[in-house]
Design an enzyme around this catalytic site. Structure first.
Site, PDB file in Angstrom:
ATOM      1  CG  ASP A   1     -12.502  -4.642  -1.662  1.00 17.03           C
ATOM      2  OD1 ASP A   1     -11.616  -5.452  -2.008  1.00 17.03           O
ATOM      3  OD2 ASP A   1     -12.343  -3.412  -1.642  1.00 17.03           O
TER       4      ASP A   1
ATOM      5  CG  ASP B   1      -1.987  -1.031   1.172  1.00 14.53           C
ATOM      6  OD1 ASP B   1      -2.188  -1.598   0.076  1.00 14.53           O
ATOM      7  OD2 ASP B   1      -2.628  -1.287   2.198  1.00 14.53           O
TER       8      ASP B   1
END
Lengths: 194, 251
Positions: free
Chosen positions: B130, B11
């Protein structure tokens, strides 16, 4: 030694250029046959759709240049497939340098064939220093059947051709620019030995 | 034979890796380029870089990170985070990325998948899904888990495939960050229903979890972040363990 990378709007040019930079090899990216006539060896990359790629080559006159060049030329992935006579992808004729016909995988495994696959290779200079059973990186839904010009193979439910050679023309189905150290070695072999 | 893939995920925020990173041999563990190189050398099969920056300046920084990562490694990598336009994809591919992952923008406009597949090829369009487990029912969430959607992940995955996705990156938000294991049933059901590869994500905490999701979970690849960043496991030992347990894996 200077390498020309053919740019016809259907390739991950940046990856190939980066790989040559890592090897310390001088290269240019060009769509101009006159500029490409001025290099020592040629890389013909390609991802995308066969029919559109052929149309791009024809519109830019690069199809003629590729077919007639006397310089060592390495087609990568779609670049190799376009060197054949025909592709089932879009039902298009290829450049006809080789007489293979590109087929769609008709298998019950995941498709595209994506990831690292073991290969078996012959004693070609292109694979000098590469272990038999090496892992190389592939991304494709169409494949080249094994023929007399095959110099390496892989299995994904079917046995298929992953490298070809005839005279100054070479082709690989995998992505040497994405296949780690072995991939870089194969590019180095093309530059130094082919 | 095709290898299963192990994929570390970074990330990136304002050009720096976030989430804790604990590598002793790194001079600067926050530098995504150095970390990407470290994972490449450890034997990662691919990488994923997610841009979690919200600002325009941050996005420009991210492009430079992508360029530098492309120069540092010789394996494929996927970039994602806030992608909604073909121009963004073109810039990222030009910078050296191999694939892009799209998520919320595809849920808002599913035709984006087809647009990108036609322009750049299916092989570089990863649809990230997700999912959360809401009292036994799996539901797709968007905007990093903050918004509900009308989709269940099984239907959405099929739809994404039919629209031209080349791969699915499936994250269980219910197990993400827990290190309690991947969502095995969810992953298996989706992977079995699709022709395209599925990358499982969310919940890796030990070697056994990787084995479980690549066998029972029928995943084609397993993604993890924290378990690698914190140095709890190395990619090498995970792959060795998988190999010892009969998984086809590149060593």
């Amino acid at each position: 030694m200077r390498i020309g990378i053919i740019n016809y709007g259907a390739g991950n040019i940046a990856s190939v250029k980066n790989a040559l930079d890592k090897l310390g090899v001088n290269s240019i990216v060009s769509s101009n046959p006159i500029e490409l006539n001025d290099v020592d060896k040629i890389i013909f990359p390609g991802v995308g759709h066969a029919k559109e790629a052929m149309a791009n080559l024809q519109n830019s006159g690069l199809d003629r240049f590729i077919k007639t060049t006397q310089k060592p030329l390495l087609g990568i992935c779609l670049g190799m497939q376009l060197l054949g006579s025909y592709s089932e992808e879009g039902g298009t004729n290829g450049l006809g340098v080789f007489d293979f016909e590109v087929k769609k995988f008709n298998i019950n495994l995941k498709c595209p064939h994506m990831g690292w696959n073991r290969i078996t290779n012959s004693k070609s200079p292109l694979f000098k220093g590469i272990n038999d059973n090496a892992w190389l990186y592939f991304v494709h839904s169409y494949y080249v059947p094994i023929s007399g010009n095959s110099i390496a193979a892989a299995n994904y439910q079917v046995d298929f051709c992953i490298a070809v050679n005839s005279q100054n023309f070479w082709g690989v189905q995998f992505h040497p620019e994405k296949s780690g150290d072995d991939g870089l070695q194969i590019l180095k072999n093309f530059i130094e030995l082919c | 034979m095709l290898s299963k893939r192990i994929i570390p995920c970074l990330d990136v925020k304002n050009g720096r890796t976030v989430k804790g990173v604990n590598f002793n041999n790194l001079m600067d563990a926050g530098d995504p380029v150095q970390l990407a190189y470290e994972y490449y050398k450890q034997g990662a099969d691919e990488l994923v870089l997610l841009d979690i920056t919200a600002t325009l300046e941050g996005r420009e920084t991210f492009i430079n990170v992508v360029k530098d990562v492309a120069k540092a490694i010789s394996i494929p990598f996927t970039v994602g985070g806030g992608i909604s336009k073909p121009e963004q994809v073109e810039a990222l591919l030009k910078a050296g990325a191999d694939k892009v992952s799209i998520n919320s923008a595809a849920l808002q406009n599913p035709n984006l998948i087809t647009t990108l597949a036609n322009a750049f090829g299916s092989q570089c369009v990863v649809v990230a899904i997700d999912a959360i487990n809401n009292q036994g029912n799996w539901e797709v969430v968007s905007h990093s888990g903050t918004k509900e959607t009308i989709w269940d992940p099984f239907e959405w995955a099929k739809k994404a495939e039919s629209l031209g996705a080349g791969e699915i990156l499936l994250t269980s938000y219910s197990s993400d960050g827990t290190q309690m294991g991947y969502a095995i049933d969810l992953t298996a059901k989706i992977s079995e229903s699709l022709k395209i590869p599925v990358i499982a994500s969310g919940g890796a905490g030990c070697k056994e979890h990787f084995l479980e999701v690549l066998t029972l979970g029928k995943a084609d690849a397993a993604l993890a972040a924290g378990v690698f960043h914190f140095g709890k496991l190395s990619i090498k030992e995970v792959k060795q363990y998988l190999n010892d347990n009969g998984i086809v894996i590149r060593l």
